[in-house]
Write an enzyme that holds these catalytic residues in place. Structure first.
Site, mmCIF file in Angstrom:
data_model
loop_
_atom_site.group_PDB
_atom_site.id
_atom_site.type_symbol
_atom_site.label_atom_id
_atom_site.label_comp_id
_atom_site.label_asym_id
_atom_site.label_seq_id
_atom_site.Cartn_x
_atom_site.Cartn_y
_atom_site.Cartn_z
ATOM 1 N N GLU A 1 -9.986 -63.810 -3.339
ATOM 2 C CA GLU A 1 -9.267 -64.967 -3.874
ATOM 3 C C GLU A 1 -8.548 -64.580 -5.172
ATOM 4 O OE1 GLU A 1 -12.595 -67.640 -4.053
ATOM 5 O OE2 GLU A 1 -12.878 -67.400 -1.894
ATOM 6 N N LEU B 1 -9.243 -69.149 0.584
ATOM 7 C CA LEU B 1 -10.431 -69.482 -0.209
ATOM 8 C C LEU B 1 -11.608 -69.661 0.761
ATOM 9 C CD1 LEU B 1 -10.401 -72.115 -3.099
ATOM 10 C CD2 LEU B 1 -12.438 -71.186 -2.028
ATOM 11 N N GLU C 1 -15.107 -67.459 1.513
ATOM 12 C CA GLU C 1 -15.946 -66.285 1.254
ATOM 13 C C GLU C 1 -16.460 -65.668 2.544
ATOM 14 O OE1 GLU C 1 -16.195 -69.131 -0.484
ATOM 15 O OE2 GLU C 1 -15.411 -68.391 -2.382
ATOM 16 N N PHE D 1 -16.883 -65.084 -7.948
ATOM 17 C CA PHE D 1 -18.105 -65.155 -8.766
ATOM 18 C C PHE D 1 -19.283 -64.988 -7.818
ATOM 19 C CE2 PHE D 1 -14.997 -67.403 -11.241
ATOM 20 C CZ PHE D 1 -15.268 -67.048 -12.548
ATOM 21 N N HIS E 1 -21.154 -70.289 -12.662
ATOM 22 C CA HIS E 1 -20.434 -69.057 -12.994
ATOM 23 C C HIS E 1 -21.293 -68.186 -13.898
ATOM 24 C CE1 HIS E 1 -17.477 -72.188 -12.104
ATOM 25 N NE2 HIS E 1 -16.737 -71.228 -11.583
#
Ligand SMILES: Cc1ncc(C[n+]2csc(CCOP(=O)(O)OP(=O)(O)O)c2C)c(N)n1
Lengths: 351, 335
Positions: free
Chosen positions: A27, A51, A53, A76, A121
C-alpha cells in the site's frame, strides 16, 4: 550517515539491480509517496497495491512461485494479523510439498512503539512471527544491519519476515553503508524524494556495494562480565546506553544484538551467559508468550548450572494496545529507565 | 425424432470428434475408478481421510486436457481445489501417486505422506500445492498471473475452488487483483458450484443469483455452465482459455457440478442418490450415438478398476515416512 529508512531503500535498490528483485509492492509503496516511512522512494520495481493485506501476501507467494522475487510491504505490522493463515501457508509450503516448492519472498513491515501510533500503529510482531515455522525472521537495530540483513533476505530461497523498528527508521547510523557518500546532505539530495511534485524526480543512487549480514549471527555490541543483556530492535540502543551508564557505576554489562530472531545465535547467548551468570532479555512485545520467554526457557534448561541469578524478561505489558497519551505509551513498553533499573537489580542479585 | 431422448439438457448431438470424445470418456472412467478406489482404501482403514472429486470429472478432465502443461511462466499454472484428480490425470499423472498420498507413504509424490488425499503439488507441471484452508489459492493465483503477464507468451493462470468458499475475502481479492486497471491479469477464475458447503446448502447462503454475477461487476466476461456435460465444459473452457491466452485478461467460469459422494469421508463418503452422475449421462449419449457399446464401456471400467486395485496392493507394502524425516524440507536449502 544514512538513517535506517535510507539504508532499507539502498538495500532494495541494490537488490533490484543485482539480486533479481522483481516487485517491491504494497500500500502506497510506489510513487508518489514511496511508502509511508519513505523506505521505497525512487526504486524502479515499486508499485501500489490495493488496500488488501491478504492480497499482498497472496500475490507475493504467487510471484515467488512464478519465478519472480517479491519484496512485499505491510504498512504497519498491526495489519498483518489478518494474513496469518497465509503466513502459515507460505511457511509450510516447502515442508508440506516435501521440498517440491519453495517461497523466495520477503515481507517487510514496521513494528513497535515510538511514534505515538496509538492502538493500531504500535504493535510488535516478533512473538507471533517466531511462532510460524518455515520463515526466517530478522529485526535490525542499526542502518548498516538493516542494509546487510535485507540483502541477505533478498538472496534467500525461503520466506523472510523483515521487521523494521519504526522508532529507529529516522535514526542515523554510526557506521557507513559501503558506497554511501560521506556527506549526509549529499545523500539526502540524491535519494530522498523532494516535497511537492515528484513526477520528474529520479533517485541518483550511490555506487553501493554488497554487504550481507548472515542470518543467525548476533552482534556483540558491548563486552562485559557481570550481566548479559539480549535485545533487538528499538530496545537495543536503550540497552547499550544503559550498559554505558552502568559502567560508570562499576557494573560490567555485555550487550548482544540478536538481529536475527529465527534462526538465532544461541552460541553467542550461551557463551555470554556462561561468562556472566546473569541474563536479561529485553523486547517490547507483550510479555505473555513472548519470544524472550522461549530464550529464557532454553537458558534455564541448558544453562541452569551456570546461572547466578534467575533469568529475567523485560517486555511490553500484557494489555490490548498502546494508548496514545505519552504517559500511557511510556508505561506500556520498556523505556530507558526500566532497562537500567532491571540491569542494576540483576547485577546486585545474590544467590 | 426416432431416438428416445433420455436426458433433456444433453440431447444435442455430441459435437466433438470421436477420438476426442473417447479420450474424455477414458479419462473420466479412469478418474472415477481412482476416486472409488480411494474411498475404498479409506473405508478399509488404508487412509485417514478422503476428499476428492467423483462427480466433477466432466469438468475437471477437459480442464486438464486443455491446459498447457509444463514448468515456468510459459506454461499454465493451476491453483487447484481438492477435488481435481481428473485434471491431474488428464495431463498424464499416474493414478498411483494419489493412492500413495491416501496411504501416506514415503513414496507419496505430492507430500511425502504429509498431506491429505487430493492435495496435489507438482512444480514440474506448475500445479501449486493444494492447501486445506478454503479459498487461499484465490489470493495467491494473481501472483503467478502477474509474472506471466510480464513474461509474455500465452501461459495463463487457472484458479479453481468451491462455491461456499467464495464467501471468503480471498475470492474478492482475486476479482480485485485480476482487474486492476494498472495491470489486468491473464487468469481464468473458476468456481465449481456443487451447491453445498459441507452440509450447508448454497440456497441458504448466496444472495447473488449466480456466483458468476460477481465477476460481471468487475467487467470480467463470466458464464455459468453445465459442468456435468463434458462437451459443454470442453467447449466453454476452450473459448475461455483462448480468450485469456490472447487478451491477457481475466475470464470467469462458474461450473455447476455434482457431489456424488458427499463432502468427504467427514460426511460418510457414500453415494448420494439424487445427484446427476456425469459419467453415466455421458455414457448414455456415447451409446446412443454409436460411439461406444455398453460392453466396451464396461470392459474399460473393469480394466481401470483392476488397475487401481493392483496399484493399491502395491502401495500397501510401501514404507511409511521415517519419523526423523519431520525435520526435512522446513527450509529450501535442505533439498
Ligand atoms: C478457511 C477454512 N474454513 C473452513 C474449512 C473447513 N471446510 C472444509 S471444506 C468446507 C466446505 C467447502 O465448500 P465449497 O467451497 O463449496 O467446496 P466443496 O467442498 O463443496 O467443493 C469447509 C467449511 C476449511 N477447510 N478452510
Amino acid at each position: 550517515m544514512a538513517n535506517m529508512a535510507q539504508a532499507i531503500r539502498m538495500a532494495l535498490h541494490y537488490a533490484e539491480e543485482n539480486l533479481g528483485v522483481t516487485d517491491i509492492f504494497g500500500e502506497d509503496v510506489g510513487m508518489p509517496l514511496g511508502g509511508v516511512f519513505t523506505c521505497t522512494q525512487g526504486l524502479k520495481t515499486t508499485w501500489n497495491s490495493p488496500l488488501d493485506e491478504r492480497g499482498i501476501i497472496g500475490a507475493a507467494m504467487g510471484i515467488a512461485m512464478g519465478g519472480g522475487r517479491p519484496v512485499a510491504e505491510i504498512q504497519f505490522c498491526d495489519y498483518v494479523y489478518n494474513t496469518i493463515d497465509l503466513l502459515k501457508l507460505a511457511g509450510n509450503t516447502c515442508w508440506s510439498t516435501n521440498g517440491d516448492w519453495n517461497m523466495p519472498m520477503v515481507v517487510r513491515t514496521p513494528v513497535g512503539s515510538g511514534i505515538r501510533g496509538s492502538i493500531y500503529h504500535s504493535h510488535s510482531f516478533d512473538a507471533t512471527m517466531t511462532h510460524i515455522p518455515g520463515w526466517k525472521v530478522v529485526m535490525p537495530s542499526t542502518p548498516l544491519d538493516a542494509y546487510g540483513l535485507l540483502i541477505t533476505a533478498c538472496k534467500e530461497q525461503n520466506p523472510v519476515m523483515f521487521l523494521e523498528p519504526k522508532a529507529l527508521l529516522r535514526v542515523k547510523g554510526e557506521e557507513r553503508i559501503p558506497g554511501e557518500p560521506d556527506d549526509d546532505r549529499q545523500l539526502s539530495k540524491m535519494i530522498d524524494a523532494p516535497l511537492g511534485d515528484r513526477t520528474q524526480w529520479k533517485a541518483q543512487w550511490p555506487a553501493l556495494q554488497e554487504y550481507a549480514v548472515p542470518f543467525g549471527k548476533g552482534k556483540l555490541v558491548r563486552e562485559g562480565n557481570q550481566v548479559t543483556v539480549v535485545s533487538y530492535g528499538r530496545t537495543l540502543p536503550l540497552c547499550a546506553k544503559a550498559a554505558a551508564t552502568l559502567a560508570d557505576e562499576g557494573i560490567s554489562t555485555e550487550v548482544i544484538d540478536l538481529r536475527s530472531l529465527w534462526p538465532y545465535d544461541w552460541e553467542m547467548i550461551k557463551a555470554s551467559v556462561q561468562k556472566t551468570g546473569r541474563v536479561l532479555f529485553v523486547n517490547e512485545d507483550t510479555e505473555v508468550t513472548n519470544f524472550g520467554e522461549h530464550l529464557m526457557r532454553r537458558t534455564v534448561e541448558e544453562l541452569f548450572y551456570s546461572l547466578l541469578a534467575a533469568p529475567k524478561l523485560l517486555a511490553g505489558k500484557f494489555i490490548p494496545g498502546i494508548g496514545l497519551a505519552d504517559s500511557l505509551e511510556m508505561a506500556s513498553v520498556p523505556q530507558q529507565n526500566d532497562i537500567t533499573d532491571a540491569i542494576r537489580k540483576l547485577a546486585a542479585e545474590q544467590p | 425424432m426416432s431416438r428416445p431422448r433420455l436426458i433433456k439438457e444433453a440431447s444435442a448431438p455430441l459435437q466433438l470428434e470421436k477420438e476426442l470424445l473417447l479420450r474424455i470418456h477414458d479419462l473420466m472412467v479412469k478418474t472415477r475408478a481412482l476416486e472409488e478406489r480411494l474411498i475404498q482404501m479409506y473405508k478399509q482403514g488404508h487412509g485417514y481421510f478422503w476428499i476428492g472429486g467423483p462427480g466433477e470429472e466432466a469438468f475437471n478432465v477437459p480442464l486438464g486436457m486443455l491446459m498447457k502443461v509444463g514448468q515456468g511462466p510459459d506454461y499454465d499454472y493451476l491453483h487447484a481445489h481438492y477435488r481435481q484428480s481428473g485434471t491431474i490425470l488428464a495431463f498424464g499423472e499416474e493414478p498411483i501417486g494419489a493412492l500413495r498420498q491416501m496411504k501416506n507413504t514415503a513414496t507419496d509424490p505430492y507430500s511425502g505422506g504429509r498431506n491429505f488425499a487430493g492435495h496435489f503439488s507438482l512444480k514440474k507441471y506448475n500445479v501449486a500445492p493444494v492447501s486445506s484452508p478454503i479459498e487461499v489459492q484465490y489470493a495467491v493465483a494473481p501472483g503467478t498471473a502477474m509474472v506471466q503477464k510480464r513474461h509474455g507468451g500465452d501461459g495463463i493462470t487457472i484458479v479453481t475452488g468451491g462455491d461456499a468458499g467464495t464467501a471468503e475475502g480471498d475470492f474478492a481479492s482475486c476479482l480485485v487483483w485480476s482487474t486492476r486497471p494498472a495491470n489486468p491479469l491473464p487468469i481464468l477464475i473458476i468456481v465449481t458450484n456443487n451447491k453445498w458447503g459441507i452440509s450447508t446448502a448454497g440456497d441458504d447462503q448466496h444472495g447473488e443469483k449466480h456466483i458468476a454475477d460477481r465477476a460481471k461487476a468487475f467487467g470480467i466476461p463470466a458464464k455459468t455452465i453445465n459442468g456435468n456435460d463434458p462437451i459443454e465444459s470442453y467447449n466453454e473452457l476452450k473459448t475461455a482459455m483462448e480468450y485469456v491466452r490472447k487478451e491477457r485478461k481475466p475470464y470467469f467460469i462458474e461450473a455447476m457440478v455434482s457431489r456424488l459422494y458427499g463432502h468427504s469421508s467427514a460426511s460418510g463418503a457414500n453415494l448420494v442418490g439424487n445427484e446427476v452422475d456425469c459419467l453415466k449421462q455421458f455414457e448414455e449419449r456415447l451409446e446412443q450415438e454409436g460411439h461406444m457399446t455398453r460392453q466396451q464401456m464396461d470392459e474399460l471400467r473393469n480394466r481401470y478398476t483392476e488397475d487401481m486395485a493392483a496399484a493399491a496392493r502395491q502401495v500397501r507394502d510401501e514404507p511409511q515416512p521415517s519419523p526423523d524425516s519431520i525435520w526435512k524440507h522446513i527450509y529450501a536449502e535442505d533439498k
